[in-house]
Design a protein around this motif. Sequence first.
Motif, PDB file in Angstrom:
ATOM      1  N   THR A  51       0.821  -1.214   0.000  1.00  0.00           N
ATOM      2  CA  THR A  51       0.000   0.000   0.000  1.00  0.00           C
ATOM      3  C   THR A  51       0.854   1.262   0.000  1.00  0.00           C
ATOM      4  N   VAL A  52       2.009   1.205   0.632  1.00  0.00           N
ATOM      5  CA  VAL A  52       2.896   2.367   0.669  1.00  0.00           C
ATOM      6  C   VAL A  52       3.471   2.671  -0.718  1.00  0.00           C
ATOM      7  N   ILE A  53       3.696   1.633  -1.523  1.00  0.00           N
ATOM      8  CA  ILE A  53       4.424   1.806  -2.789  1.00  0.00           C
ATOM      9  C   ILE A  53       3.520   1.800  -4.018  1.00  0.00           C
ATOM     10  N   VAL A  54       2.669   0.771  -4.151  1.00  0.00           N
ATOM     11  CA  VAL A  54       1.985   0.525  -5.424  1.00  0.00           C
ATOM     12  C   VAL A  54       0.966   1.597  -5.809  1.00  0.00           C
ATOM     13  N   PRO A  55       0.006   1.999  -4.944  1.00  0.00           N
ATOM     14  CA  PRO A  55      -0.989   2.982  -5.379  1.00  0.00           C
ATOM     15  C   PRO A  55      -0.376   4.275  -5.916  1.00  0.00           C
ATOM     16  N   GLN A  56       0.644   4.788  -5.215  1.00  0.00           N
ATOM     17  CA  GLN A  56       1.272   6.019  -5.679  1.00  0.00           C
ATOM     18  C   GLN A  56       1.995   5.808  -7.004  1.00  0.00           C
ATOM     19  N   ALA A  57       2.635   4.645  -7.171  1.00  0.00           N
ATOM     20  CA  ALA A  57       3.322   4.352  -8.436  1.00  0.00           C
ATOM     21  C   ALA A  57       2.324   4.311  -9.586  1.00  0.00           C
ATOM     22  N   VAL A  58       1.160   3.719  -9.364  1.00  0.00           N
ATOM     23  CA  VAL A  58       0.125   3.643 -10.403  1.00  0.00           C
ATOM     24  C   VAL A  58      -0.398   5.039 -10.734  1.00  0.00           C
ATOM     25  N   ILE A  59      -0.616   5.870  -9.713  1.00  0.00           N
ATOM     26  CA  ILE A  59      -1.083   7.242  -9.946  1.00  0.00           C
ATOM     27  C   ILE A  59      -0.070   8.026 -10.773  1.00  0.00           C
ATOM     28  N   HIS A  60       1.213   7.854 -10.449  1.00  0.00           N
ATOM     29  CA  HIS A  60       2.257   8.546 -11.211  1.00  0.00           C
ATOM     30  C   HIS A  60       2.263   8.095 -12.670  1.00  0.00           C
ATOM     31  N   MET A  61       2.066   6.803 -12.901  1.00  0.00           N
ATOM     32  CA  MET A  61       2.055   6.302 -14.271  1.00  0.00           C
ATOM     33  C   MET A  61       0.826   6.776 -15.037  1.00  0.00           C
ATOM     34  N   LEU A  62      -0.292   6.925 -14.337  1.00  0.00           N
ATOM     35  CA  LEU A  62      -1.520   7.383 -14.987  1.00  0.00           C
ATOM     36  C   LEU A  62      -1.461   8.870 -15.319  1.00  0.00           C
ATOM     37  N   THR A  63      -0.949   9.655 -14.389  1.00  0.00           N
ATOM     38  CA  THR A  63      -0.931  11.110 -14.577  1.00  0.00           C
ATOM     39  C   THR A  63       0.318  11.598 -15.303  1.00  0.00           C
ATOM     40  N   ARG A  64       1.339  10.738 -15.364  1.00  0.00           N
ATOM     41  CA  ARG A  64       2.627  11.090 -15.969  1.00  0.00           C
ATOM     42  C   ARG A  64       3.278  12.263 -15.229  1.00  0.00           C
ATOM     43  N   ARG A  65       2.927  12.437 -13.989  1.00  0.00           N
ATOM     44  CA  ARG A  65       3.550  13.465 -13.153  1.00  0.00           C
ATOM     45  C   ARG A  65       4.255  12.765 -11.991  1.00  0.00           C
ATOM     46  N   ASN A  66       5.526  12.504 -12.166  1.00  0.00           N
ATOM     47  CA  ASN A  66       6.276  11.667 -11.238  1.00  0.00           C
ATOM     48  C   ASN A  66       6.989  12.477 -10.160  1.00  0.00           C
ATOM     49  N   ILE A  67       6.292  13.457  -9.611  1.00  0.00           N
ATOM     50  CA  ILE A  67       6.879  14.303  -8.571  1.00  0.00           C
ATOM     51  C   ILE A  67       6.386  13.850  -7.201  1.00  0.00           C
ATOM     52  N   ILE A  68       7.310  13.768  -6.246  1.00  0.00           N
ATOM     53  CA  ILE A  68       6.947  13.460  -4.864  1.00  0.00           C
ATOM     54  C   ILE A  68       7.656  14.450  -3.959  1.00  0.00           C
ATOM     55  N   SER A  69       6.945  14.980  -2.982  1.00  0.00           N
ATOM     56  CA  SER A  69       7.533  15.960  -2.071  1.00  0.00           C
ATOM     57  C   SER A  69       8.582  15.309  -1.171  1.00  0.00           C
ATOM     58  N   PHE A  70       9.419  16.143  -0.565  1.00  0.00           N
ATOM     59  CA  PHE A  70      10.449  15.633   0.336  1.00  0.00           C
ATOM     60  C   PHE A  70       9.820  14.873   1.499  1.00  0.00           C
ATOM     61  N   MET A  71       8.749  15.445   2.091  1.00  0.00           N
ATOM     62  CA  MET A  71       8.084  14.784   3.204  1.00  0.00           C
ATOM     63  C   MET A  71       7.346  13.529   2.747  1.00  0.00           C
ATOM     64  N   GLY A  72       6.804  13.570   1.524  1.00  0.00           N
ATOM     65  CA  GLY A  72       6.162  12.371   0.986  1.00  0.00           C
ATOM     66  C   GLY A  72       7.158  11.253   0.797  1.00  0.00           C
ATOM     67  N   CYS A  73       8.344  11.603   0.325  1.00  0.00           N
ATOM     68  CA  CYS A  73       9.419  10.620   0.163  1.00  0.00           C
ATOM     69  C   CYS A  73       9.846  10.071   1.519  1.00  0.00           C
ATOM     70  N   ALA A  74       9.937  10.958   2.514  1.00  0.00           N
ATOM     71  CA  ALA A  74      10.309  10.530   3.871  1.00  0.00           C
ATOM     72  C   ALA A  74       9.286   9.551   4.426  1.00  0.00           C
ATOM     73  N   ALA A  75       7.994   9.859   4.234  1.00  0.00           N
ATOM     74  CA  ALA A  75       6.937   8.973   4.734  1.00  0.00           C
ATOM     75  C   ALA A  75       6.986   7.622   4.041  1.00  0.00           C
ATOM     76  N   GLN A  76       7.243   7.631   2.730  1.00  0.00           N
ATOM     77  CA  GLN A  76       7.299   6.377   1.988  1.00  0.00           C
ATOM     78  C   GLN A  76       8.456   5.504   2.462  1.00  0.00           C
ATOM     79  N   ILE A  77       9.608   6.130   2.697  1.00  0.00           N
ATOM     80  CA  ILE A  77      10.766   5.385   3.200  1.00  0.00           C
ATOM     81  C   ILE A  77      10.470   4.827   4.589  1.00  0.00           C
ATOM     82  N   PHE A  78       9.905   5.670   5.466  1.00  0.00           N
ATOM     83  CA  PHE A  78       9.655   5.238   6.841  1.00  0.00           C
ATOM     84  C   PHE A  78       8.713   4.039   6.893  1.00  0.00           C
ATOM     85  N   PHE A  79       7.560   4.138   6.230  1.00  0.00           N
ATOM     86  CA  PHE A  79       6.563   3.075   6.331  1.00  0.00           C
ATOM     87  C   PHE A  79       6.991   1.811   5.576  1.00  0.00           C
ATOM     88  N   SER A  80       7.752   1.968   4.498  1.00  0.00           N
ATOM     89  CA  SER A  80       8.232   0.784   3.782  1.00  0.00           C
ATOM     90  C   SER A  80       9.255   0.024   4.617  1.00  0.00           C
TER      91      SER A  80
END
Length: 270
Positions: A75-104
Motif C-alpha cells: 500500500t505504501v508503494i503501489v498505489p502512488q506508483a500507479v497514480i504517477h504512471m496514470l498522470t505522468r507526473r512523477n513528482i513526490i515531495s520531500f516529506m512524501g518521500c520521507a513517509a514512503q521510506i519510513f513506512f516501507s
Amino acid sequence: MNQNNHTRVTEFLLLGLSDDPQTLLLLILLFLGVYLGTVLGSLLLIYLVLTDSQLHTPMYFFLCNLSLADLGLSTVIVPQAVIHMLTRRNIISFMGCAAQIFFSIVSGATRCLLLAVMSYDRYLAICNPMHYSIIMTGKMCGQLALGCWVSGIVTSSIDTLFTLCLPYQGDNKIAHFFCDMPILLTLASGDIHKAEMTIFFMGIVILLVPVTLILMSYGAIILAVIRMKTTSGRLKAFFTCGSHLIVVILFYGTLIISYMTPKSSREQMK
C-alpha cells in the motif's frame, strides 16, 4: 525547480520504469493485478483465521501479522506508483518521500523479524513438540508479534532519520518508481559515511541476526526430519517448512544486497 548546487531539494522526480505509453499501460495493469491480489489474499487470510477456531494457532497468528506487513508494504508503494504512471507526473515531495521510506522500512523490517519468529515456531513444533503448547502460549505469541512491530518502527525511525538529515542539494532525480533509501543516499550532497555505517549496523540487527537464527532453526529441523522413521512425517515436515524457507531465501537475499552494500560497491557494480 532550480537545480543549482545551493538549492535545497524540496521534491524529487521519480524517473519510473518506462516512458513508452504501451509499456506503461502493461505496467499499470500488472501493478494493479499484483496489488489487488495481495490485498484480497491478505484480507481473506486474516478473515479466515479470525472466523475459524481451528486456525487459532501460533503459525496462523504469525501469518496474519505477516500478511499485515505485506499489505502495508504494498500500500505504501503501489498505489502512488500507479497514480504517477496514470498522470505522468512523477513528482513526490520531500516529506512524501520521507513517509514512503519510513513506512516501507517499518513493513520490511517487521517482516524480517516475523519470518525469524515463524522459523522458531516451526523449530519448536518439530523438534520439541512436547513443550510446544507450553512455550508458544497466546501471551508469548502476542509479545513476539508486538516485539517485531516495535523493532520495525525503531529501526525505520533510525534509518529514516540518518538518511533524511543529510543535505540534498541540486540533483533530485531518483532512478526508481518509489523512494528507496539506498538510491536516495546516492543523491546526498554531504558525507554519507556515518549514515551508511548506521544503516549497515541496523541491517546486521534486522537482517543478519534473524537470518542466522533461521538457518540454525532449519539446521535443527533438517536433522530432526532425517531422524523421523515414517515417510509421511518427513513429507509433512518438509511441506510445512519448505515454502517458508523459499520465501526467506528470496526475501532476505534481496534485502541484504540492496541495503547492506555500500554506495561505493554499488557504483563499482554499475
